[in-house]
Structures are given as C-alpha cells and as structure tokens.
Design an enzyme around this catalytic site. Structure first.
Site, PDB file in Angstrom:
ATOM      1  N   THR A  95      61.270 -37.449   8.369  1.00 23.39           N
ATOM      2  CA  THR A  95      60.875 -36.987   9.583  1.00 23.39           C
ATOM      3  C   THR A  95      61.082 -38.272  10.514  1.00 23.39           C
ATOM      4  O   THR A  95      61.856 -38.002  11.581  1.00 23.39           O
ATOM      5  CB  THR A  95      59.125 -36.734   9.721  1.00 23.39           C
ATOM      6  OG1 THR A  95      58.943 -35.480   8.998  1.00 23.39           O
ATOM      7  CG2 THR A  95      58.756 -36.574  11.159  1.00 23.39           C
ATOM      8  N   HIS A 144      67.999 -42.405  -2.803  1.00 25.91           N
ATOM      9  CA  HIS A 144      66.489 -43.093  -2.519  1.00 25.91           C
ATOM     10  C   HIS A 144      66.691 -44.413  -3.126  1.00 25.91           C
ATOM     11  O   HIS A 144      65.975 -44.985  -3.909  1.00 25.91           O
ATOM     12  CB  HIS A 144      65.446 -42.474  -3.098  1.00 25.91           C
ATOM     13  CG  HIS A 144      65.064 -41.184  -2.353  1.00 25.91           C
ATOM     14  ND1 HIS A 144      64.331 -41.261  -1.110  1.00 25.91           N
ATOM     15  CD2 HIS A 144      65.048 -39.762  -2.508  1.00 25.91           C
ATOM     16  CE1 HIS A 144      64.308 -39.924  -0.801  1.00 25.91           C
ATOM     17  NE2 HIS A 144      64.614 -39.219  -1.461  1.00 25.91           N
ATOM     18  N   TRP A 209      65.365 -35.889  -8.599  1.00 25.69           N
ATOM     19  CA  TRP A 209      65.895 -37.011  -8.159  1.00 25.69           C
ATOM     20  C   TRP A 209      66.852 -37.832  -9.299  1.00 25.69           C
ATOM     21  O   TRP A 209      66.996 -38.854  -9.375  1.00 25.69           O
ATOM     22  CB  TRP A 209      64.999 -38.043  -7.516  1.00 25.69           C
ATOM     23  CG  TRP A 209      64.274 -37.807  -6.338  1.00 25.69           C
ATOM     24  CD1 TRP A 209      64.833 -37.306  -5.251  1.00 25.69           C
ATOM     25  CD2 TRP A 209      62.882 -37.455  -6.237  1.00 25.69           C
ATOM     26  NE1 TRP A 209      63.703 -36.890  -4.360  1.00 25.69           N
ATOM     27  CE2 TRP A 209      62.384 -36.983  -4.942  1.00 25.69           C
ATOM     28  CE3 TRP A 209      61.838 -37.619  -7.238  1.00 25.69           C
ATOM     29  CZ2 TRP A 209      61.365 -36.783  -4.408  1.00 25.69           C
ATOM     30  CZ3 TRP A 209      60.478 -37.139  -6.696  1.00 25.69           C
ATOM     31  CH2 TRP A 209      60.324 -36.973  -5.376  1.00 25.69           C
ATOM     32  N   TYR A 324      50.879 -35.264  11.884  1.00 27.06           N
ATOM     33  CA  TYR A 324      50.415 -34.244  11.269  1.00 27.06           C
ATOM     34  C   TYR A 324      49.407 -34.477   9.984  1.00 27.06           C
ATOM     35  O   TYR A 324      49.776 -35.325   9.250  1.00 27.06           O
ATOM     36  CB  TYR A 324      51.606 -33.557  10.488  1.00 27.06           C
ATOM     37  CG  TYR A 324      52.778 -33.047  11.358  1.00 27.06           C
ATOM     38  CD1 TYR A 324      52.592 -31.722  12.159  1.00 27.06           C
ATOM     39  CD2 TYR A 324      53.708 -33.668  11.869  1.00 27.06           C
ATOM     40  CE1 TYR A 324      53.417 -31.368  12.893  1.00 27.06           C
ATOM     41  CE2 TYR A 324      54.745 -33.295  12.772  1.00 27.06           C
ATOM     42  CZ  TYR A 324      54.506 -32.031  13.413  1.00 27.06           C
ATOM     43  OH  TYR A 324      55.340 -31.485  14.146  1.00 27.06           O
TER      44      TYR A 324
END
EC number: 2.8.2.-
Length: 470
Positions: A95, A144, A209, A324
């Site tokens: 996000t 990542h 991953w 959220y």
C-alpha cells in the site's frame, strides 16, 4: 418603541459598515484575510489525534537527541539522490509503495499504465529514476531484499544501469560525481503479532517467496544454513501450530533480521557465535539502522506516517492515507496462550517495535510542536505588521489634515490624546482575534513560561516535556 428599535438597528449597521471601511483602508488587499476569517472559523479537529484510539500524549521510554528526532532530508529529485524502499513482508508495504508512485505531487509524476505492475518514475528532465522500489525498478536486488542485500546491491545496480548508457569517455566523470549521491533508505514496520499472523495466512494461500536470494557476504545461504520448513512446492494449508513449530521459519523475528547487518553475525551460519550474543548483536544493529534511516513509518499510524514522510522529504501526497483496522490478521481469533507464544517466537521483533513506536511518536510530537511554534511566530509577525501599518496610516492622515488647515484642526480637536486613544483601541480590536486563537491552540504552552520561537529552544522545551512525562 418600534421607532427606537429601528434607530438602534440602523446605528449598529452603520457602525459595522464604518468598521469594515476602516479595516479595508488600514489593511487593503489580501494582507488581512486571516484576520477577517478567524472570527467565523471553528477549530478543526486534529486528524492525527485518535488514529489508533490512544491518547495524544504518551510516556516515552527512550531518550533521543535532537538529531534523532528532527528528520529533514534535503532530497534533490533533480540531482542524483535516490529513495530506497526496504519492503518487509506483510507490513503494509504494498500500500505504501503504491502511494509513492501514484499519490505524490511531483513536477513530473510517475507514469503508471493499466495492467503493468511497474511505473516509470523519472527525474524532471532526465531519464533516470529517483525511486528504488518494487513498483518503480522491480525486485532488482531480489524479492524482498533486506538491509544487508540492499546496501551492497543498490549502488552497483544503479551504477550498472548508468554505465550501460554512458560512453566510455564519460564514465570517469560519472564516477567522480557518483560520490555525491545520497541513498535515502525508508521502510514500514508493523506490530509483530499482527504481522506474523498475516504472514501465516499468506503462506496458507500458497506464498513461498522462493525467489528471495538472501545474499549475505557475497553468497546465498546453503540448505544446511537455512533449511526449508516444508516439502513440495509450497506450504499451503498449514495449520498455525505447524507454522509456529518450525525452528527455521523466517517469519520469526523477520523485521529484526531484515533491518540488521547480517555480516556482523556471520550471516546465516549459526555456529559463528552463541545464540544469546547473536540475538543481541542483531537487535542493536536493527535499532541503529532504523534510527539512522531517512524515514520509517508504522502500519498502525497511517496519517502520522504520511505526515512524517511529507515533513522529512518536503513532498506532499495528493490524497490522505486511510487507516484500515480490519485486516486478515485481525480476523484470526487466538487465545492468550497462543498470543504469548507468538510474542515469544518474535521477542526480538517485539523489542524492536517498542523502540520504533517510541521513536516514531516522539518524532511526530517534536515535528508538530515545531510546526506550532512556527505558526505562532508568523502570527506574531503579522500582529507587528498590522500595528505598524495602522500607526503609519493614522499619522499620515493626521499629518495631511494638519497641513491643509492647522488652525481648524486645532480648534476641532482640543484633546490631542483622543487620536492616540482611538489608535490604541483599533490596534487592540485588530489583534484580539489573533491572540484569542493563539491561546485556544496552545493553552498548555501559554499557561507557563513563554517559549522561544527558534528551533533550538523548541527542542529544549520538547526534551524538557519528555522528562516531565516520564
């Protein structure tokens, strides 16, 4: 009776019109817009106050210096500076990453096409990127990539891309200029229990991953150094107990591992030093790297994260961030025993997050106090300007009247102090609304000793208030 009321109403209207005319004459144009609107304005609720349903004030645990709290990056988007986003799994990084490429006011906005994951984020007038992230450059240093990977990979990746476009004769010049480039690392952290449960739910759905490289000290770990927790293609459908039982699960203390310098502990070779010493080194390294990063935010504080990023980089977002509170992790019901076990598996992350939250909120309060002091200084300057403008106008009109007919002015105005009293009354009325607003905004600060408006004294006041809260 009606006639008297009409006369009184007419007198009040005439008095109001006279006051408006005087104000327009004393302060024409847009110089007094703030003064004219303050009487009709109502206090605006602080959008950052109850974001996480906690009190506006908190009791700090750590003593940070002014340099730790004041984050102001002179980011040169037209030069060679680069923002590098360290994306930790399940921290809300996706996000935030989208905010970076789609929601920032820029001279040359990022070009994001429908159906493509990556956006083109070029510097103004150049075909070079100012952002190193998943949504701009892709996973150029591996899926990542952690702190250890990024700090050794990003400079070579950026240099390699430039090298491919530069002619050999210009390469030496580029090497000299490259020494001045600044890499501004940023990241997002999350509450360890929520992040752990979110990763478990993600793994349940088939995430692995596998493409992560885990490169450290020039090589990836061996299968003996980093065994797999499952056999087969993925670990989909695994129960929470099985997820917690695997001793090699990288979900355990993931945030500390991804923010620390793994070369300090021999990378993934657990035999280099005792476990207790290894954990201590990792935690201290993660804290140090986090503190010295250009910026970090917290998933639980979206609006404060937005505020601090804007203040740090002097870049504004178009739309406000949304908090959220309902996520996949929040939908998982666990008892206290399981929660304590998750906290035990992530004890390093728990301590890091406590440290990060303390630093984050202190930075926020420090920046807000600094902002209020600057606003108060501007109001004081505006009051001084209005007083000077009023006196100048009064003396000019008085001088013009005396030069036209000095004998008549002297006979009509036997009391020379009357004009002075009128001037003082007008100045008091003009500045009354500003003073009332200032008192409403900072009642606690005005009740004690008057604070200085410079940055240095503002810092001392903040540190002093920290000691008082403590």
């Amino acid at each position: 009776m009606d006639e008297k009321s009409n006369k009184l109403l007419l007198a009040l209207v005439m008095l109001f019109l006279f006051a408006v005319i005087v104000l327009q004459y004393v302060c024409p144009g847009t110089e007094c817009q703030l003064l004219r609107l303050q009487a009709f304005s109502s206090p605006v609720p602080d959008p950052y106050r109850s974001e996480d349903e906690s009190s506006a004030r908190f009791v700090p645990r750590y003593n940070f210096t002014r340099g730790d709290l004041l984050r102001k990056v002179d980011f040169d988007i037209k030069g060679d500076d680069l923002i590098v986003f360290l994306h930790i799994q399940k921290t809300g990084g996706t996000t935030f990453g989208r905010h970076l490429v789609r929601n920032i006011q820029l001279e040359q906005p990022c070009e994001c096409r429908v159906g493509q994951k990556k956006c083109t984020c070029h510097r103004p007038g150049k075909r070079e990127t100012w952002l190193f992230s998943r949504f701009s450059t892709g996973w150029s240093c591996g899926l990542h990539a952690d702190w250890t990977e990024l700090t050794s990979c990003v400079p070579s990746v950026v240099d390699g891309k430039r090298d491919a476009r530069l002619r050999p004769s210009r390469w030496r010049i580029f090497q000299i200029l490259d020494a001045a480039r600044n890499f501004h690392y940023i990241t997002i952290l999350r509450d360890p229990v929520s992040r752990y449960l979110s990763e478990w739910r993600h793994v349940q759905r088939g995430a692995t991953w596998k493409a992560s490289l885990h490169v450290c000290d020039g090589r990836p770990p061996t299968s003996e150094e980093l065994p797999s927790c499952y056999t087969g293609d993925d670990w989909s459908g695994c129960p929470l107990k099985e997820f917690m039982d695997c001793p090699y699960n990288l979900a355990n203390n993931r945030q500390v591992r991804m923010l620390s310098d793994l070369t300090l502990v021999g990378c993934y070779n657990l035999s280099v030093m005792p476990e207790k010493q290894r954990n201590k080194v990792l935690l201290e390294s993660a804290k140090s790297n986090l503190k010295h990063m250009a910026f970090f935010g917290l998933t639980e504080f979206q609006r404060k994260t937005q505020y601090l990023f804007e203040k740090t980089f002097n870049m504004n977002f178009i739309s406000p961030f949304t908090q959220y509170n309902t996520t996949r992790a929040s939908s998982v019901e666990i008892n206290k025993e399981i929660q304590k076990r998750i906290e035990g598996l992530n004890f390093l992350d728990m301590e890091l997050y406590s440290y990060a939250k303390d630093l984050f909120l202190q930075r926020y309060q420090f920046m807000r106090q600094k902002e209020h002091q600057e606003a108060r200084r501007k109001r004081q300057e505006q009051r001084k300007f209005l007083k000077g403008r009023l006196l100048q106008t009064h003396f000019q009109s008085q001088g013009q009247g005396q030069s036209q007919n000095p004998n008549q002015n002297q006979s009509q105005n036997p009391n020379p102090n009357a004009n002075q009293n009128l001037t003082q009354n007008l100045m008091q009325n003009l500045t009354q609304s500003l003073s009332q607003k200032e008192n409403r905004e900072s009642p606690k600060q005005n009740s004690g000793k008057e604070q200085n408006d410079n940055t240095s004294n503002g810092t001392n006041d903040y540190i002093g208030s920290v000691e008082k809260w403590r």
